[in-house]
Design a protein around this motif. Structure first.
Motif, PDB file in Angstrom:
ATOM      1  N   TYR A  75      14.760  42.254  53.837  1.00  0.00           N
ATOM      2  CA  TYR A  75      15.576  41.866  52.685  1.00  0.00           C
ATOM      3  C   TYR A  75      16.814  42.755  52.650  1.00  0.00           C
ATOM      4  CZ  TYR A  75      13.674  45.986  50.282  1.00  0.00           C
ATOM      5  OH  TYR A  75      13.318  47.264  49.942  1.00  0.00           O
ATOM      6  N   HIS A  76      17.880  42.245  52.059  1.00  0.00           N
ATOM      7  CA  HIS A  76      19.119  43.016  51.935  1.00  0.00           C
ATOM      8  C   HIS A  76      19.982  42.421  50.831  1.00  0.00           C
ATOM      9  CE1 HIS A  76      19.978  39.719  54.760  1.00  0.00           C
ATOM     10  NE2 HIS A  76      21.231  39.771  54.320  1.00  0.00           N
ATOM     11  N   ASN A  77      21.119  43.072  50.596  1.00  0.00           N
ATOM     12  CA  ASN A  77      22.091  42.609  49.598  1.00  0.00           C
ATOM     13  C   ASN A  77      21.452  42.429  48.218  1.00  0.00           C
ATOM     14  OD1 ASN A  77      24.762  41.981  49.004  1.00  0.00           O
ATOM     15  ND2 ASN A  77      24.437  39.785  49.182  1.00  0.00           N
ATOM     16  N   LEU A  78      20.642  43.400  47.832  1.00  0.00           N
ATOM     17  CA  LEU A  78      20.007  43.353  46.507  1.00  0.00           C
ATOM     18  C   LEU A  78      21.046  43.709  45.441  1.00  0.00           C
ATOM     19  CD1 LEU A  78      17.556  43.197  44.617  1.00  0.00           C
ATOM     20  CD2 LEU A  78      17.071  45.596  45.179  1.00  0.00           C
ATOM     21  N   GLN A  79      21.271  42.795  44.503  1.00  0.00           N
ATOM     22  CA  GLN A  79      22.240  42.992  43.430  1.00  0.00           C
ATOM     23  C   GLN A  79      21.558  42.763  42.087  1.00  0.00           C
ATOM     24  OE1 GLN A  79      25.118  40.002  44.611  1.00  0.00           O
ATOM     25  NE2 GLN A  79      26.398  41.516  45.633  1.00  0.00           N
ATOM     26  N   THR A  80      21.820  43.646  41.125  1.00  0.00           N
ATOM     27  CA  THR A  80      21.191  43.523  39.810  1.00  0.00           C
ATOM     28  C   THR A  80      22.205  43.783  38.699  1.00  0.00           C
ATOM     29  OG1 THR A  80      20.574  45.885  39.736  1.00  0.00           O
ATOM     30  CG2 THR A  80      18.987  44.347  40.725  1.00  0.00           C
ATOM     31  N   ARG A  81      21.948  43.198  37.578  1.00  0.00           N
ATOM     32  CA  ARG A  81      22.743  43.450  36.373  1.00  0.00           C
ATOM     33  C   ARG A  81      21.936  42.995  35.180  1.00  0.00           C
ATOM     34  NH1 ARG A  81      25.590  38.967  34.179  1.00  0.00           N
ATOM     35  NH2 ARG A  81      25.337  37.042  35.369  1.00  0.00           N
ATOM     36  N   LYS A  82      22.449  43.277  33.989  1.00  0.00           N
ATOM     37  CA  LYS A  82      21.740  42.881  32.780  1.00  0.00           C
ATOM     38  C   LYS A  82      22.712  42.253  31.793  1.00  0.00           C
ATOM     39  CE  LYS A  82      18.100  44.563  29.692  1.00  0.00           C
ATOM     40  NZ  LYS A  82      17.356  45.745  29.229  1.00  0.00           N
ATOM     41  N   SER A  83      22.300  41.141  31.190  1.00  0.00           N
ATOM     42  CA  SER A  83      23.099  40.458  30.183  1.00  0.00           C
ATOM     43  C   SER A  83      22.248  40.325  28.934  1.00  0.00           C
ATOM     44  CB  SER A  83      23.526  39.074  30.682  1.00  0.00           C
ATOM     45  OG  SER A  83      24.258  38.376  29.690  1.00  0.00           O
ATOM     46  N   GLY A  84      22.548  41.128  27.915  1.00  0.00           N
ATOM     47  CA  GLY A  84      21.685  41.151  26.735  1.00  0.00           C
ATOM     48  C   GLY A  84      20.338  41.715  27.118  1.00  0.00           C
ATOM     49  N   ASN A  85      19.268  40.930  26.903  1.00  0.00           N
ATOM     50  CA  ASN A  85      17.935  41.392  27.285  1.00  0.00           C
ATOM     51  C   ASN A  85      17.421  40.687  28.538  1.00  0.00           C
ATOM     52  OD1 ASN A  85      17.656  38.887  26.150  1.00  0.00           O
ATOM     53  ND2 ASN A  85      15.918  39.403  24.857  1.00  0.00           N
ATOM     54  N   VAL A  86      18.309  39.988  29.241  1.00  0.00           N
ATOM     55  CA  VAL A  86      17.929  39.259  30.456  1.00  0.00           C
ATOM     56  C   VAL A  86      18.462  39.977  31.692  1.00  0.00           C
ATOM     57  CG1 VAL A  86      18.068  37.081  31.713  1.00  0.00           C
ATOM     58  CG2 VAL A  86      17.937  37.060  29.214  1.00  0.00           C
ATOM     59  N   ARG A  87      17.570  40.246  32.658  1.00  0.00           N
ATOM     60  CA  ARG A  87      17.969  40.856  33.923  1.00  0.00           C
ATOM     61  C   ARG A  87      18.312  39.759  34.927  1.00  0.00           C
ATOM     62  NH1 ARG A  87      13.973  43.467  31.532  1.00  0.00           N
ATOM     63  NH2 ARG A  87      13.992  45.733  31.361  1.00  0.00           N
ATOM     64  N   HIS A  88      19.386  39.967  35.661  1.00  0.00           N
ATOM     65  CA  HIS A  88      19.776  39.041  36.715  1.00  0.00           C
ATOM     66  C   HIS A  88      19.610  39.754  38.054  1.00  0.00           C
ATOM     67  CE1 HIS A  88      21.504  35.890  34.084  1.00  0.00           C
ATOM     68  NE2 HIS A  88      21.770  36.909  33.285  1.00  0.00           N
ATOM     69  N   ILE A  89      18.807  39.162  38.945  1.00  0.00           N
ATOM     70  CA  ILE A  89      18.467  39.783  40.221  1.00  0.00           C
ATOM     71  C   ILE A  89      18.807  38.812  41.352  1.00  0.00           C
ATOM     72  CG2 ILE A  89      16.614  40.786  41.617  1.00  0.00           C
ATOM     73  CD1 ILE A  89      15.108  41.245  38.909  1.00  0.00           C
ATOM     74  N   ASN A  90      19.692  39.245  42.251  1.00  0.00           N
ATOM     75  CA  ASN A  90      20.077  38.437  43.413  1.00  0.00           C
ATOM     76  C   ASN A  90      19.761  39.212  44.692  1.00  0.00           C
ATOM     77  OD1 ASN A  90      21.166  36.636  41.551  1.00  0.00           O
ATOM     78  ND2 ASN A  90      23.234  37.448  41.771  1.00  0.00           N
ATOM     79  N   LEU A  91      19.254  38.513  45.718  1.00  0.00           N
ATOM     80  CA  LEU A  91      18.986  39.184  46.978  1.00  0.00           C
ATOM     81  C   LEU A  91      18.885  38.168  48.112  1.00  0.00           C
ATOM     82  CD1 LEU A  91      15.280  39.978  47.512  1.00  0.00           C
ATOM     83  CD2 LEU A  91      16.020  39.100  45.301  1.00  0.00           C
ATOM     84  N   HIS A  92      19.000  38.671  49.352  1.00  0.00           N
ATOM     85  CA  HIS A  92      18.843  37.867  50.552  1.00  0.00           C
ATOM     86  C   HIS A  92      17.548  38.275  51.241  1.00  0.00           C
ATOM     87  CE1 HIS A  92      23.414  36.826  51.106  1.00  0.00           C
ATOM     88  NE2 HIS A  92      23.003  36.720  49.853  1.00  0.00           N
ATOM     89  N   LEU A  93      16.771  37.287  51.672  1.00  0.00           N
ATOM     90  CA  LEU A  93      15.528  37.555  52.394  1.00  0.00           C
ATOM     91  C   LEU A  93      15.607  36.963  53.792  1.00  0.00           C
ATOM     92  CD1 LEU A  93      12.796  36.779  49.703  1.00  0.00           C
ATOM     93  CD2 LEU A  93      13.798  38.986  50.300  1.00  0.00           C
ATOM     94  N   THR A  94      15.131  37.713  54.781  1.00  0.00           N
ATOM     95  CA  THR A  94      15.074  37.221  56.155  1.00  0.00           C
ATOM     96  C   THR A  94      13.705  36.600  56.407  1.00  0.00           C
ATOM     97  OG1 THR A  94      16.565  38.980  56.850  1.00  0.00           O
ATOM     98  CG2 THR A  94      15.345  37.835  58.575  1.00  0.00           C
TER      99      THR A  94
END
Length: 314
Positions: free
Chosen positions: A229-248
């Motif tokens: 896995y790579h390119n793990l990106q995270t952020r938070k909007s209010g009380n919701v977490r947003h998680i993006n990533l690439h899996l091989t």
């Protein structure tokens, strides 16, 4: 959850309304600058509580075409505005306290003032505790900011309470203004902390290190489903977490199997963070990595390579 947030915000509005009225009346009657400072502090708390009530209602609205990621950022914006109000209150209190020191000030009927500040301390303690629990349950930054804001009232009310008692026993009226200055410094610090937190959320800063570590633990335990896995990106909007990533994943794997693997990983992450939006992008393995330690599991068992052969095969 939305009902819990609205109920907590309403409790804050009701308590602050009562305290503003009570402190203002007693402050003018006794001439205590520390109590008037507390009245101003509670007044800003009231304005902030109204903002929080509106923001938690708006933040819970579902995503729409103009806001595809939802309205959670409004809570961060509310926390930011509230922190500015807190800092302005601190500066105002400090200005008034210094003015009273220079001009001289006398506190009358101190026993009434002491009683009022004792009641104020108890009210603020129970209200801030209630709102803090609600903020933890709902992960609302707006409620968290409101809870911290009101919690400063607990400490400041205790300071005023002790200061008034010292005035009674020592007769030094300047204590009243010195206590007000100490309150302003405490309030300023709390405002700075909330400002930093709100700015981080508004600028889409990454999730805390311990949360990212938990996400990586899930991915590391999914070795039989993915290769890397790579390119793990995270952020938070209010009380919701947003998680993006690439899996091989294996290129010869069926789409149905890949989709099933993604679902399992998403469910495992969601079990740790109930309020999250996960976006996974699968990428095919190119068989060029010398670090690959997995057997080519889409092949029949008799055709699979050993780990030593696999390095040559890749």
């Amino acid at each position: 959850m939305g009902t819990q947030k609205k109920r907590a915000a309403f409790v804050s509005i009701a308590s602050n309304s009562l305290l503003v009225l009570l402190k203002t009346m007693v402050g003018y009657v006794t001439g205590s600058v520390s109590i008037l400072s507390e009245a101003l502090h509670s007044g800003i708390d009231l304005v902030a509580s109204l903002m929080v009530y509106i923001s938690v209602i708006k933040a819970d609205e579902p995503a729409d075409s103009k806001h595809p990621f939802g309205h959670g950022k409004i809570e961060s914006l509310s926390g930011m505005v509230e922190s500015i109000l807190i800092i302005l209150a601190a500066l105002t209190i400090m200005y008034e306290a210094v003015s009273k020191i220079l001009k001289g000030n006398t506190v009358t009927m101190p026993y009434i003032a002491i009683a009022v500040m004792g009641v104020s301390t108890l009210i603020n303690y129970f209200v801030s505790s209630h709102i803090h629990r609600a903020s933890m349950d709902t992960e609302s930054i707006a409620l968290e900011a409101d809870a911290k804001h009101i919690s400063t009232d607990v400490y400041s009310s205790i300071a005023v309470f002790i200061g008034l008692i010292l005035i009674v026993f020592t007769g030094y009226q300047v204590i009243d203004s010195l206590v007000a200055i100490a309150i302003s410094l405490l309030i300023f610090y709390e405002g700075a902390v909330i400002t930093k937190r709100s700015i981080n959320d508004l600028l889409d800063s990454s999730l805390p290190d311990e949360e990212i570590k938990a996400i990586k633990e899930v991915l590391d335990k999914s070795g039989n489903l993915i290769k890397n896995y790579h390119n793990l990106q995270t952020r938070k909007s209010g009380n919701v977490r947003h998680i993006n990533l690439h899996l091989t994943v294996c290129p010869n794997e069926r789409l149905l199997d890949t989709h099933s693997s993604m679902d399992k990983i998403e469910k495992e992450i969601a079990s740790r963070f109930p309020l999250c939006n996960i976006m996974i992008h699968p990428e095919p393995c190119e068989h060029k990595s010398k670090e690959c330690i997995y057997f080519c599991y889409w092949l029949p068992l008799t055709r699979r390579k050993s780990s030593k052969e696999l390095i040559l095969f890749c």
